[in-house]
Design a protein around this motif. Structure first.
Motif, PDB file in Angstrom:
ATOM      1  N   UNK A 183      -2.153  17.913 138.585  1.00  0.00           N
ATOM      2  CA  UNK A 183      -2.297  19.101 137.744  1.00  0.00           C
ATOM      3  C   UNK A 183      -1.793  18.756 136.348  1.00  0.00           C
ATOM      4  N   UNK A 184      -2.586  19.052 135.332  1.00  0.00           N
ATOM      5  CA  UNK A 184      -2.236  18.667 133.966  1.00  0.00           C
ATOM      6  C   UNK A 184      -2.618  19.777 132.992  1.00  0.00           C
ATOM      7  N   UNK A 185      -1.976  19.763 131.830  1.00  0.00           N
ATOM      8  CA  UNK A 185      -2.375  20.648 130.745  1.00  0.00           C
ATOM      9  C   UNK A 185      -3.616  20.085 130.061  1.00  0.00           C
ATOM     10  N   UNK A 186      -4.342  20.965 129.388  1.00  0.00           N
ATOM     11  CA  UNK A 186      -5.475  20.495 128.605  1.00  0.00           C
ATOM     12  C   UNK A 186      -4.978  19.535 127.523  1.00  0.00           C
ATOM     13  N   UNK A 187      -5.768  18.523 127.153  1.00  0.00           N
ATOM     14  CA  UNK A 187      -5.344  17.619 126.092  1.00  0.00           C
ATOM     15  C   UNK A 187      -5.388  18.325 124.726  1.00  0.00           C
ATOM     16  N   UNK A 188      -4.583  17.836 123.741  1.00  0.00           N
ATOM     17  CA  UNK A 188      -3.662  16.709 123.872  1.00  0.00           C
ATOM     18  C   UNK A 188      -2.355  17.128 124.538  1.00  0.00           C
ATOM     19  N   UNK A 189      -1.809  16.246 125.363  1.00  0.00           N
ATOM     20  CA  UNK A 189      -0.545  16.523 126.061  1.00  0.00           C
ATOM     21  C   UNK A 189       0.113  15.204 126.408  1.00  0.00           C
ATOM     22  N   UNK A 190       1.360  15.008 125.951  1.00  0.00           N
ATOM     23  CA  UNK A 190       2.072  13.767 126.219  1.00  0.00           C
ATOM     24  C   UNK A 190       2.367  13.559 127.684  1.00  0.00           C
ATOM     25  N   UNK A 191       2.659  14.638 128.410  1.00  0.00           N
ATOM     26  CA  UNK A 191       2.930  14.517 129.843  1.00  0.00           C
ATOM     27  C   UNK A 191       1.673  14.089 130.592  1.00  0.00           C
ATOM     28  N   UNK A 192       0.540  14.665 130.223  1.00  0.00           N
ATOM     29  CA  UNK A 192      -0.738  14.304 130.840  1.00  0.00           C
ATOM     30  C   UNK A 192      -1.004  12.815 130.633  1.00  0.00           C
ATOM     31  N   UNK A 193      -0.862  12.351 129.400  1.00  0.00           N
ATOM     32  CA  UNK A 193      -1.122  10.943 129.091  1.00  0.00           C
ATOM     33  C   UNK A 193      -0.173  10.024 129.845  1.00  0.00           C
ATOM     34  N   UNK A 194       1.123  10.399 129.913  1.00  0.00           N
ATOM     35  CA  UNK A 194       2.114   9.560 130.594  1.00  0.00           C
ATOM     36  C   UNK A 194       1.817   9.465 132.084  1.00  0.00           C
ATOM     37  N   UNK A 195       1.437  10.591 132.709  1.00  0.00           N
ATOM     38  CA  UNK A 195       1.143  10.586 134.142  1.00  0.00           C
ATOM     39  C   UNK A 195      -0.064   9.712 134.454  1.00  0.00           C
ATOM     40  N   UNK A 196      -1.123   9.878 133.679  1.00  0.00           N
ATOM     41  CA  UNK A 196      -2.352   9.107 133.922  1.00  0.00           C
ATOM     42  C   UNK A 196      -2.111   7.619 133.658  1.00  0.00           C
ATOM     43  N   UNK A 197      -1.386   7.300 132.572  1.00  0.00           N
ATOM     44  CA  UNK A 197      -1.098   5.893 132.265  1.00  0.00           C
ATOM     45  C   UNK A 197      -0.282   5.252 133.382  1.00  0.00           C
ATOM     46  N   UNK A 198       0.700   5.996 133.919  1.00  0.00           N
ATOM     47  CA  UNK A 198       1.545   5.445 134.990  1.00  0.00           C
ATOM     48  C   UNK A 198       0.734   5.182 136.249  1.00  0.00           C
ATOM     49  N   UNK A 199      -0.129   6.104 136.605  1.00  0.00           N
ATOM     50  CA  UNK A 199      -0.940   5.941 137.809  1.00  0.00           C
ATOM     51  C   UNK A 199      -1.958   4.809 137.647  1.00  0.00           C
TER      52      UNK A 199
END
Length: 287
Positions: A183-199
């Protein structure tokens, strides 16, 4: 009668709240050796050992635990006196913009202190996403701003760092399939980017199971057990918990928040920024 230097007490509380002399040094902006010297000075004034060796680190002694209680009282009184002296005759308006992360956690208590000491100042509080707040700040509609940090800025008063965590429904109801539901916020979002990059960096399959433009929508998706998300410990509670270790999720970076103050701001805005910088740095959420 001996007096207790507030600077020594601030450093002591920074250690007590983090359990690390190194972290305390970062919080108060001093070197580790300077922090150690301050602790020794405080012990000399009080006449008892406040820290005891424990493995490679230090822990509070019983006397240290007692000093924590008194140090908080002294610094609270010191802060209230400082605010009252600066704010009793101040009027006007201060506009504060912040993300929902802070509006739902530490901010209300700090604003209470500010309002009590500045009864004639009107507070304009704007809660929103970082992108929206930056736009309002650039247009001059916001005096003080707390947003997720993208890069260094000349008007930064403080940088607040908190660990990002994987979060899911509480109790841990998490669908375990080949793809991790996210579950993510609509972009732009630093948390979204960090989660996807980590995975993706760990070659962990995932799918976007829920999106939302707001934190309330994100919380609803996580609480429903539809998906998990990446936030800080400020998001824990109300049906949201830290994800269990059995999921073996990849490590996340720290979240960085920037506290910024408008150039040539009025005294009341500067006072509010100083209060937030001091209060929020002491109240970094811990898992």
């Amino acid at each position: 009668m001996q007096t207790l230097d507030p600077d020594l007490l601030r450093t002591f509380l920074a250690f007590a709240e983090s359990g690390s002399l190194t972290h305390a040094a970062t919080v108060v902006g001093r070197t580790a050796s300077a922090v150690t010297a301050q602790m020794q000075r405080l012990e000399a004034v009080i006449g008892e050992e406040l820290l005891a060796p424990s493995g490679r680190g230090r822990v509070l002694t019983p006397a240290g635990e007692d000093v924590v209680v008194q140090a908080r009282k002294i610094l609270d009184a010191h802060r209230d006196a400082w605010l009252s002296l600066k704010g009793a005759r101040t009027d006007g308006r201060v506009s504060l913009g912040c993300t929902q992360d802070f509006a739902d956690s530490t901010l209300p208590m700090l604003l209470q202190h500010f309002a009590r000491a500045h009864p004639r100042v009107r507070l304009d509080l704007r809660v929103g996403r970082s992108k929206e707040l930056v736009s309002q700040y650039d247009q001059g509609a916001v005096d003080v701003m707390i947003i997720m940090r993208q890069s260094a800025a000349a008007d930064e008063v403080a940088v607040l760092r908190e660990p990002m965590l994987w979060l899911c429904a509480s109790p841990n109801v998490m669908p375990l399939d080949e793809q991790l539901p996210l579950a993510v916020l609509d972009p732009p979002c630093g948390f979204r980017s960090a989660a996807i990059d980590a995975l993706e960096g760990n070659h962990r399959p995932y799918r976007i199971a829920a999106t939302s433009p707001s934190l309330s929508g994100l919380r609803a998706a996580v609480r429903a057990g539809i998906a998990m998300t990446a936030r800080t410990a400020r998001f824990v509670g109300d049906g949201v918990a830290i994800a269990p270790e059995r999921l073996a999720l990849p490590a996340l970076p720290d979240a960085e928040f920037s506290l910024r103050l408008k150039r040539n701001a009025e005294r009341s805005a500067t006072t509010l920024a100083d209060l937030l910088a001091d209060g929020l740095s002491k109240a970094v959420a811990a898992p």
